[in-house]
Design a protein around this motif. Structure first.
Motif, mmCIF file in Angstrom:
data_model
loop_
_atom_site.group_PDB
_atom_site.id
_atom_site.type_symbol
_atom_site.label_atom_id
_atom_site.label_comp_id
_atom_site.label_asym_id
_atom_site.label_seq_id
_atom_site.Cartn_x
_atom_site.Cartn_y
_atom_site.Cartn_z
ATOM 1 N N ALA A 256 44.604 18.570 87.836
ATOM 2 C CA ALA A 256 45.601 18.761 86.776
ATOM 3 C C ALA A 256 46.866 19.369 87.366
ATOM 4 O O ALA A 256 46.818 20.054 88.386
ATOM 5 C CB ALA A 256 45.038 19.669 85.688
ATOM 6 N N THR A 257 47.993 19.141 86.706
ATOM 7 C CA THR A 257 49.287 19.646 87.161
ATOM 8 C C THR A 257 49.811 20.699 86.190
ATOM 9 O O THR A 257 49.680 20.540 84.972
ATOM 10 C CB THR A 257 50.301 18.483 87.249
ATOM 11 N N VAL A 258 50.409 21.756 86.742
ATOM 12 C CA VAL A 258 51.095 22.748 85.909
ATOM 13 C C VAL A 258 52.393 22.119 85.409
ATOM 14 O O VAL A 258 53.296 21.829 86.189
ATOM 15 C CB VAL A 258 51.420 24.026 86.711
ATOM 16 N N VAL A 259 52.467 21.875 84.090
ATOM 17 C CA VAL A 259 53.664 21.221 83.537
ATOM 18 C C VAL A 259 54.555 22.193 82.773
ATOM 19 O O VAL A 259 55.691 21.853 82.421
ATOM 20 C CB VAL A 259 53.292 20.041 82.606
ATOM 21 N N SER A 260 54.065 23.396 82.508
ATOM 22 C CA SER A 260 54.862 24.367 81.757
ATOM 23 C C SER A 260 54.344 25.744 82.157
ATOM 24 O O SER A 260 53.152 25.929 82.402
ATOM 25 C CB SER A 260 54.688 24.091 80.254
ATOM 26 N N ARG A 261 55.257 26.730 82.239
ATOM 27 C CA ARG A 261 54.893 28.026 82.837
ATOM 28 C C ARG A 261 55.655 29.114 82.117
ATOM 29 O O ARG A 261 56.876 29.010 81.951
ATOM 30 C CB ARG A 261 55.290 27.985 84.317
ATOM 31 N N HIS A 262 54.954 30.187 81.707
ATOM 32 C CA HIS A 262 55.568 31.201 80.850
ATOM 33 C C HIS A 262 55.084 32.585 81.241
ATOM 34 O O HIS A 262 53.893 32.868 81.154
ATOM 35 C CB HIS A 262 55.223 30.923 79.382
ATOM 36 N N VAL A 272 50.053 29.324 81.838
ATOM 37 C CA VAL A 272 50.554 28.025 82.296
ATOM 38 C C VAL A 272 49.894 26.954 81.428
ATOM 39 O O VAL A 272 48.814 27.161 80.862
ATOM 40 C CB VAL A 272 50.248 27.742 83.786
ATOM 41 N N ILE A 273 50.577 25.808 81.341
ATOM 42 C CA ILE A 273 50.037 24.669 80.604
ATOM 43 C C ILE A 273 49.730 23.578 81.631
ATOM 44 O O ILE A 273 50.587 23.211 82.439
ATOM 45 C CB ILE A 273 51.057 24.144 79.571
ATOM 46 N N LEU A 274 48.492 23.079 81.587
ATOM 47 C CA LEU A 274 48.077 21.979 82.463
ATOM 48 C C LEU A 274 48.059 20.677 81.665
ATOM 49 O O LEU A 274 47.864 20.688 80.447
ATOM 50 C CB LEU A 274 46.684 22.242 83.023
ATOM 51 N N SER A 307 44.794 21.193 73.519
ATOM 52 C CA SER A 307 45.160 20.107 72.624
ATOM 53 C C SER A 307 44.926 18.815 73.385
ATOM 54 O O SER A 307 44.348 18.832 74.473
ATOM 55 C CB SER A 307 46.583 20.224 72.085
ATOM 56 N N GLU A 308 45.359 17.696 72.811
ATOM 57 C CA GLU A 308 44.950 16.433 73.417
ATOM 58 C C GLU A 308 45.428 16.278 74.861
ATOM 59 O O GLU A 308 44.723 15.721 75.687
ATOM 60 C CB GLU A 308 45.458 15.266 72.561
ATOM 61 N N HIS A 309 46.637 16.774 75.147
ATOM 62 C CA HIS A 309 47.177 16.594 76.495
ATOM 63 C C HIS A 309 47.649 17.900 77.136
ATOM 64 O O HIS A 309 48.386 17.877 78.117
ATOM 65 C CB HIS A 309 48.317 15.564 76.464
ATOM 66 N N HIS A 310 47.292 19.020 76.549
ATOM 67 C CA HIS A 310 47.699 20.329 77.072
ATOM 68 C C HIS A 310 46.456 21.229 77.155
ATOM 69 O O HIS A 310 45.712 21.331 76.178
ATOM 70 C CB HIS A 310 48.642 21.061 76.123
ATOM 71 N N ALA A 311 46.299 21.908 78.295
ATOM 72 C CA ALA A 311 45.342 23.012 78.381
ATOM 73 C C ALA A 311 46.161 24.284 78.553
ATOM 74 O O ALA A 311 46.974 24.377 79.481
ATOM 75 C CB ALA A 311 44.395 22.833 79.566
ATOM 76 N N HIS B 140 53.225 28.540 70.766
ATOM 77 C CA HIS B 140 53.002 29.160 72.087
ATOM 78 C C HIS B 140 52.154 28.296 73.004
ATOM 79 O O HIS B 140 51.198 28.771 73.627
ATOM 80 C CB HIS B 140 52.396 30.561 71.944
ATOM 81 N N ARG B 141 52.508 27.025 73.081
ATOM 82 C CA ARG B 141 51.868 26.114 74.017
ATOM 83 C C ARG B 141 52.949 25.845 75.061
ATOM 84 O O ARG B 141 53.333 26.782 75.762
ATOM 85 C CB ARG B 141 51.449 24.854 73.250
ATOM 86 N N SER B 142 53.453 24.631 75.216
ATOM 87 C CA SER B 142 54.662 24.448 76.012
ATOM 88 C C SER B 142 55.857 24.713 75.111
ATOM 89 O O SER B 142 55.715 24.985 73.928
ATOM 90 C CB SER B 142 54.699 23.047 76.630
ATOM 91 N N GLY B 143 57.065 24.662 75.697
ATOM 92 C CA GLY B 143 58.269 24.958 74.919
ATOM 93 C C GLY B 143 58.827 26.321 75.273
ATOM 94 O O GLY B 143 58.104 27.199 75.744
ATOM 95 N N ILE B 144 60.137 26.468 75.069
ATOM 96 C CA ILE B 144 60.837 27.676 75.502
ATOM 97 C C ILE B 144 61.637 28.291 74.363
ATOM 98 O O ILE B 144 61.873 27.660 73.332
ATOM 99 C CB ILE B 144 61.789 27.352 76.688
ATOM 100 N N ALA B 145 62.054 29.528 74.580
ATOM 101 C CA ALA B 145 62.874 30.218 73.587
ATOM 102 C C ALA B 145 64.292 29.634 73.621
ATOM 103 O O ALA B 145 64.734 29.108 74.651
ATOM 104 C CB ALA B 145 62.900 31.713 73.901
ATOM 105 N N PRO B 146 65.027 29.743 72.504
ATOM 106 C CA PRO B 146 66.371 29.159 72.441
ATOM 107 C C PRO B 146 67.299 29.602 73.581
ATOM 108 O O PRO B 146 68.033 28.770 74.132
ATOM 109 C CB PRO B 146 66.873 29.632 71.076
ATOM 110 N N ASP B 147 67.270 30.880 73.981
ATOM 111 C CA ASP B 147 68.198 31.321 75.048
ATOM 112 C C ASP B 147 67.826 30.693 76.391
ATOM 113 O O ASP B 147 68.706 30.334 77.185
ATOM 114 C CB ASP B 147 68.240 32.849 75.144
#
Lengths: 366, 366
Positions: A256-262, A272-274, A307-311, B140-147
């Motif tokens: 899996a790839t890290v596609v989002s990181r917070h 992180v979201i995979l 979810s369907e395409h996010h871990a 709070h899955r993927s996605g970012i804050a407005p700033d």
């Protein structure tokens, strides 16, 4: 292991060396207990893996559906048990007849009505199919009590079916602290049913039981003459968390790839979201599991949502978050479900891609 | 509806009349709110259904993966939004270039790193792909804050990408009491992000939001100019239990057979076992759901357990248990998962089989 660069994610990767070791270890353990091994191939649905299991000494295969039986018979399997209380109408009977021309076929049975319907649908071919009575040993899914089994055996015999054994699935073994208890209950149920059936004129020498959590328990014997574990070939996060396999026994991972990181805040989790969602990991999550699967190389990370395409993976406070684009290995909670979601898998050995297997029985639900 | 005799179970059946009514009703409701409709086709993965949605006025399609985009572009879709923060390396860039030759393609984005990697991989083709910034509105899955979105927009523009809008997924709307709250949070997040981006020189006129639970809420507007509901085409047990659809709106059921039947005892539940397990229903079960799906014609029955090929249905005390061999209609908890488990579905109208559709984008996880 680094994920080979040729692989796009999400993708199921099977380590052939670990797989072979798991197959050999179970074969040896079951043989040492004096039992036959009839692995459940619904776990992998791959003819190449069934061949490895048969080569290691399995006496035959277990499947869940007619469609799975057809795929493995087509690939040369000669002894197949459909461990399911099939409802056999005319179309299913025609398929059973064709199967019986290629392999020895046994079918699960847990009611008089199913016996009579199956026999009527089979017509002349009624003697070609063996039936194996399903005993409820405590899982309370399908299966019947030993005394009811005697009535069903009589009905089956009257209808012309050959009753050749009993089976049970101790599914309640898949929980913490349960494997030994489930094995005890299996022994009692199989023993009682075999005794009552033998007394009623059905000499039962074939008693099939066992699951991956119970099959290798050395503390006792379940009363079975044959076991049907499935998951042991790959291992999965459930078996890992139940302590029934170790991290080095895991033969199947999802790249899996890290596609989002917070980095997170006081109110929003550090995560992180995979790209490995429930459409490749499967959505199974028993209440006792720590999450929706595990990260093989980061045992403290937790997959808190799927979810369907996010871990969504919450990372331990003290450890650095992986970078965007990093590729990680995810262990699904339940491998049987993950394998059923893909058409093909990548096979590696020594870190290199050596093969690609088709999941030939995927989706054969009927 | 009686299940047509030609059907073997388990099998997904789609009622084309109910499907058409659901498609028309959503199209009308969204138009009445002055919004565009861009349905998420990951729910059904069937080109024939996408055609019905476009014919009813949808402005384009939403997909989750490159593979889904490829299937629908091949079938003639001209405007596709991949609502996912794709990580675009060289192989993904080549696929995007080929897609952009067939259709208008927009891709989700939520980081500077993904923008720079995507632009570098696309090379000369960087201007052919639109990017839409993903805003976190509370799921709070993927996605970012407005700033943060302003920083990412600057990075994307510097890299040569065209920033054409913002989107959010109010996934936290899938719970009792949450749809209105989630819609409020969506309005705030989209409004704030659009304001900050416009002030920073990115005039945002395209704001995409909405889920099946929120898209038809008449109590307010979510601040979006476009909505992306998916599940509404079929409905499912989750939407039924959330009160977001009625039993007569359910367009997809799974035909299943009673294969095992147990009157039960004081200790063992009174139940029937259906041949529709998690390999066709899907294993999703949110904590608030009453079970692993519902029986359309027996609202008081409860699916208390699911294994791969067995659904355990506990029956109300006062009602007669169905007979062995009876065929029942099961509503899955989450239709998107169920559709992804089969290769084909049976289509009925007025109780008769009228078509068979191929689930063309099944398993296209990447």
């Amino acid at each position: 292991m680094t994920i080979p660069a040729e692989i796009d994610t999400p993708e199921i990767i099977i380590d052939r060396d670990v797989l072979q070791r798991n197959i050999d270890r179970m074969a040896t353990a079951v043989e040492a207990k004096g039992l036959h091994l009839r692995p459940h191939v619904k776990t992998h649905k791959v003819p190449e893996i069934a061949e490895m299991q048969l080569a290691a000494g399995a006496v035959g295969l277990t499947v869940a559906t007619l469609g799975e039986a057809e795929v493995f018979a087509e690939h040369g399997a000669k002894d197949i048990f459909i461990a399911y209380p099939l409802w056999v109408g005319p179309r299913q009977a025609e398929r059973l007849r064709r199967l019986a021309a290629k392999a020895r076929i046994a079918v699960g049975l847990d009611s008089r009505e199913a016996a009579e319907t199956m026999a009527a649908s089979l017509g002349d071919a009624v003697g070609e199919i063996e039936v194996v009575l399903e005993i409820d040993s405590g899982h309370h899914r399908s299966g019947i009590a030993p005394d009811v089994a005697v009535d069903v055996a009589h009905a089956a015999a009257r209808a012309g079916l050959r009753v050749t054994g009993i089976f049970t699935f101790p599914g309640h073994s898949y929980a913490p602290g349960m494997p030994l208890k489930a094995m005890d209950e299996e022994r009692l149920a199989l023993g009682e049913a075999a005794g009552m059936l033998t007394a009623a004129g059905f000499p039962i020498t074939h008693r099939s039981g066992g699951s991956t959590p119970t099959a290798t328990l050395t503390a006792g014997n379940s009363g079975a003459t044959e076991v049907r574990p499935g998951v042991y070939v790959f291992g999965d996060a459930q078996q890992l968390e139940l302590g029934r396999c170790a991290a080095e026994d895991i033969a199947l991972t999802i790249a899996a790839t890290v596609v989002s990181r917070h980095e997170g805040t006081d109110l929003i989790p550090r995560r992180v979201i995979l790209d490995s969602g429930s459409k490749i990991l499967g959505g199974d999550r028993p209440g006792w599991a720590t999450g929706f699967g595990r990260l093989l190389d980061f045992p403290d990370a937790r997959i808190t949502a799927l979810s369907e395409h996010h871990a969504t993976v919450v990372w331990p406070e003290e450890a650095m978050l992986p970078a965007l684009g990093d590729r990680l290995r995810v262990v699904p909670n339940h491998v049987c479900i993950a394998m059923n979601l893909v058409d093909d898998v990548t096979v590696v050995s020594g870190g290199s891609i050596v093969d690609r297997w088709h999941v030939a029985a995927r989706g054969r639900n009927k």
